[in-house]
Design a protein around this motif. Structure first.
Motif, PDB file in Angstrom:
ATOM      1  N   HIS A  60     -75.363 -66.517  13.762  1.00 30.33           N
ATOM      2  CA  HIS A  60     -74.842 -65.786  12.613  1.00 30.33           C
ATOM      3  C   HIS A  60     -75.629 -64.493  12.500  1.00 30.33           C
ATOM      4  CE1 HIS A  60     -78.513 -67.043  10.561  1.00 30.33           C
ATOM      5  NE2 HIS A  60     -78.236 -68.292  10.929  1.00 30.33           N
ATOM      6  N   ALA A  61     -75.179 -63.614  11.638  1.00 33.78           N
ATOM      7  CA  ALA A  61     -75.916 -62.371  11.417  1.00 33.78           C
ATOM      8  C   ALA A  61     -77.323 -62.740  10.926  1.00 33.78           C
ATOM      9  CB  ALA A  61     -75.200 -61.515  10.385  1.00 33.78           C
ATOM     10  N   PRO A  62     -78.347 -62.057  11.401  1.00 34.55           N
ATOM     11  CA  PRO A  62     -79.710 -62.399  10.991  1.00 34.55           C
ATOM     12  C   PRO A  62     -79.889 -62.220   9.482  1.00 34.55           C
ATOM     13  CG  PRO A  62     -79.680 -60.358  12.256  1.00 34.55           C
ATOM     14  CD  PRO A  62     -78.308 -60.927  12.307  1.00 34.55           C
ATOM     15  N   ARG A  63     -80.522 -63.216   8.857  1.00 36.90           N
ATOM     16  CA  ARG A  63     -80.698 -63.199   7.398  1.00 36.90           C
ATOM     17  C   ARG A  63     -82.131 -62.930   6.980  1.00 36.90           C
ATOM     18  NH1 ARG A  63     -77.373 -68.551   7.650  1.00 36.90           N
ATOM     19  NH2 ARG A  63     -75.270 -67.693   7.720  1.00 36.90           N
ATOM     20  N   THR A  64     -83.052 -63.109   7.906  1.00 40.00           N
ATOM     21  CA  THR A  64     -84.472 -62.916   7.576  1.00 40.00           C
ATOM     22  C   THR A  64     -85.088 -61.939   8.572  1.00 40.00           C
ATOM     23  OG1 THR A  64     -85.226 -64.682   9.052  1.00 40.00           O
ATOM     24  CG2 THR A  64     -84.603 -65.334   6.793  1.00 40.00           C
ATOM     25  N   GLU A  65     -86.259 -61.455   8.243  1.00 42.98           N
ATOM     26  CA  GLU A  65     -86.956 -60.561   9.173  1.00 42.98           C
ATOM     27  C   GLU A  65     -87.306 -61.310  10.459  1.00 42.98           C
ATOM     28  OE1 GLU A  65     -88.129 -57.535  11.182  1.00 42.98           O
ATOM     29  OE2 GLU A  65     -87.138 -57.316   9.256  1.00 42.98           O
ATOM     30  N   GLN A  66     -87.621 -62.596  10.341  1.00 41.41           N
ATOM     31  CA  GLN A  66     -87.928 -63.394  11.525  1.00 41.41           C
ATOM     32  C   GLN A  66     -86.707 -63.474  12.449  1.00 41.41           C
ATOM     33  OE1 GLN A  66     -89.059 -67.443  10.672  1.00 41.41           O
ATOM     34  NE2 GLN A  66     -89.803 -67.803  12.744  1.00 41.41           N
ATOM     35  N   GLN A  67     -85.518 -63.643  11.890  1.00 40.77           N
ATOM     36  CA  GLN A  67     -84.302 -63.688  12.708  1.00 40.77           C
ATOM     37  C   GLN A  67     -83.995 -62.323  13.306  1.00 40.77           C
ATOM     38  OE1 GLN A  67     -81.358 -65.438  10.098  1.00 40.77           O
ATOM     39  NE2 GLN A  67     -81.913 -67.526  10.729  1.00 40.77           N
ATOM     40  N   ARG A  68     -84.216 -61.232  12.547  1.00 40.79           N
ATOM     41  CA  ARG A  68     -84.011 -59.884  13.099  1.00 40.79           C
ATOM     42  C   ARG A  68     -84.974 -59.647  14.266  1.00 40.79           C
ATOM     43  NH1 ARG A  68     -82.480 -59.135   7.821  1.00 40.79           N
ATOM     44  NH2 ARG A  68     -84.562 -58.805   7.010  1.00 40.79           N
ATOM     45  N   ALA A  69     -86.213 -60.112  14.124  1.00 36.61           N
ATOM     46  CA  ALA A  69     -87.201 -59.973  15.204  1.00 36.61           C
ATOM     47  C   ALA A  69     -86.758 -60.778  16.429  1.00 36.61           C
ATOM     48  CB  ALA A  69     -88.581 -60.432  14.730  1.00 36.61           C
ATOM     49  N   ALA A  70     -86.164 -61.963  16.212  1.00 33.90           N
ATOM     50  CA  ALA A  70     -85.675 -62.780  17.332  1.00 33.90           C
ATOM     51  C   ALA A  70     -84.547 -62.060  18.074  1.00 33.90           C
ATOM     52  CB  ALA A  70     -85.202 -64.146  16.823  1.00 33.90           C
ATOM     53  N   VAL A  71     -83.666 -61.394  17.336  1.00 36.50           N
ATOM     54  CA  VAL A  71     -82.569 -60.643  17.968  1.00 36.50           C
ATOM     55  C   VAL A  71     -83.140 -59.492  18.792  1.00 36.50           C
ATOM     56  CG1 VAL A  71     -80.549 -59.173  17.556  1.00 36.50           C
ATOM     57  CG2 VAL A  71     -80.856 -61.282  16.225  1.00 36.50           C
ATOM     58  N   ARG A  72     -84.102 -58.754  18.213  1.00 42.55           N
ATOM     59  CA  ARG A  72     -84.716 -57.641  18.959  1.00 42.55           C
ATOM     60  C   ARG A  72     -85.413 -58.148  20.223  1.00 42.55           C
ATOM     61  NH1 ARG A  72     -85.557 -55.613  13.599  1.00 42.55           N
ATOM     62  NH2 ARG A  72     -87.560 -56.656  13.475  1.00 42.55           N
TER      63      ARG A  72
END
Length: 185
Positions: A60-72
């Motif tokens: 799903h679209a990243p919801r937390t900074e940790q998930q955004r970091a995982a996508v990067r």
């Protein structure tokens, strides 16, 4: 061969390969992904389609900074494709381009320019995939005999790769697993 002709040739090869392959009742299966490999002269094209779950642990679209970091981190790892796809060393292949796309992820997190509004598509079945393409140019294409695929080593959620190959010797298919990571042609 002009680029437009090469694109048409590769497209024709994929269309033919897809017609010859039995239809998949559920292409979106966690742990599994599809890899399409096309060799056209000195050009090696690799297309990956994988559920995001395999690469990120969520889809799903990243919801937390940790998930955004995982996508990067995932995007950075995929952009280092020369470590994930290792063609026959004697062929002297060099990574030329990487494109990453997902309806569930912001293009900026993937390191891509934002798509035009008309190009934004949602996955109809509610599952989120990543589509990636990798282009290599080989200085000695006659020496290109295969490649090692290290995707399952880099992404532990990925357990099985269904590989379709279109190359100078025709079309073939194989399955890669963590214990079998080499495609030969």
């Amino acid at each position: 061969m002009h680029h437009r002709c090469a694109v048409l040739l590769v497209g024709t090869l994929w269309s033919t390969a897809l017609l010859a392959a039995p239809p998949s009742p559920d292409a979106h299966v966690h742990g599994m992904a599809e890899l399409k490999v096309a060799i056209d002269g000195a050009r090696l094209e690799i297309d990956l389609e994988s559920p995001l779950e395999n690469l990120l642990g969520f889809e799903h679209a990243p919801r937390t900074e940790q998930q955004r970091a995982a996508v990067r981190a995932m995007a950075t790892r995929l952009r280092q494709a020369q470590t994930l796809f290792v063609p026959t060393p004697a062929a002297q292949c060099r990574l030329m381009a990487v494109r990453l796309e997902s309806a569930a992820l912001p293009a900026a997190l993937l390191g891509e320019a934002p798509p035009k509004a008309s190009e934004v598509a949602k996955d109809a079945d509610g599952h989120a995939d990543l589509d990636a393409s990798f282009t290599f140019q080989c200085a000695a294409p006659a020496s290109l005999k295969g490649m090692e695929v290290a995707l399952m080593k880099a992404f532990s959620g990925l357990r099985r790769l269904s590989v379709s190959l279109a190359g100078p010797k025709g079309q073939s298919a194989t399955v890669l697993t963590p214990g079998k990571r080499t495609v030969s042609w």
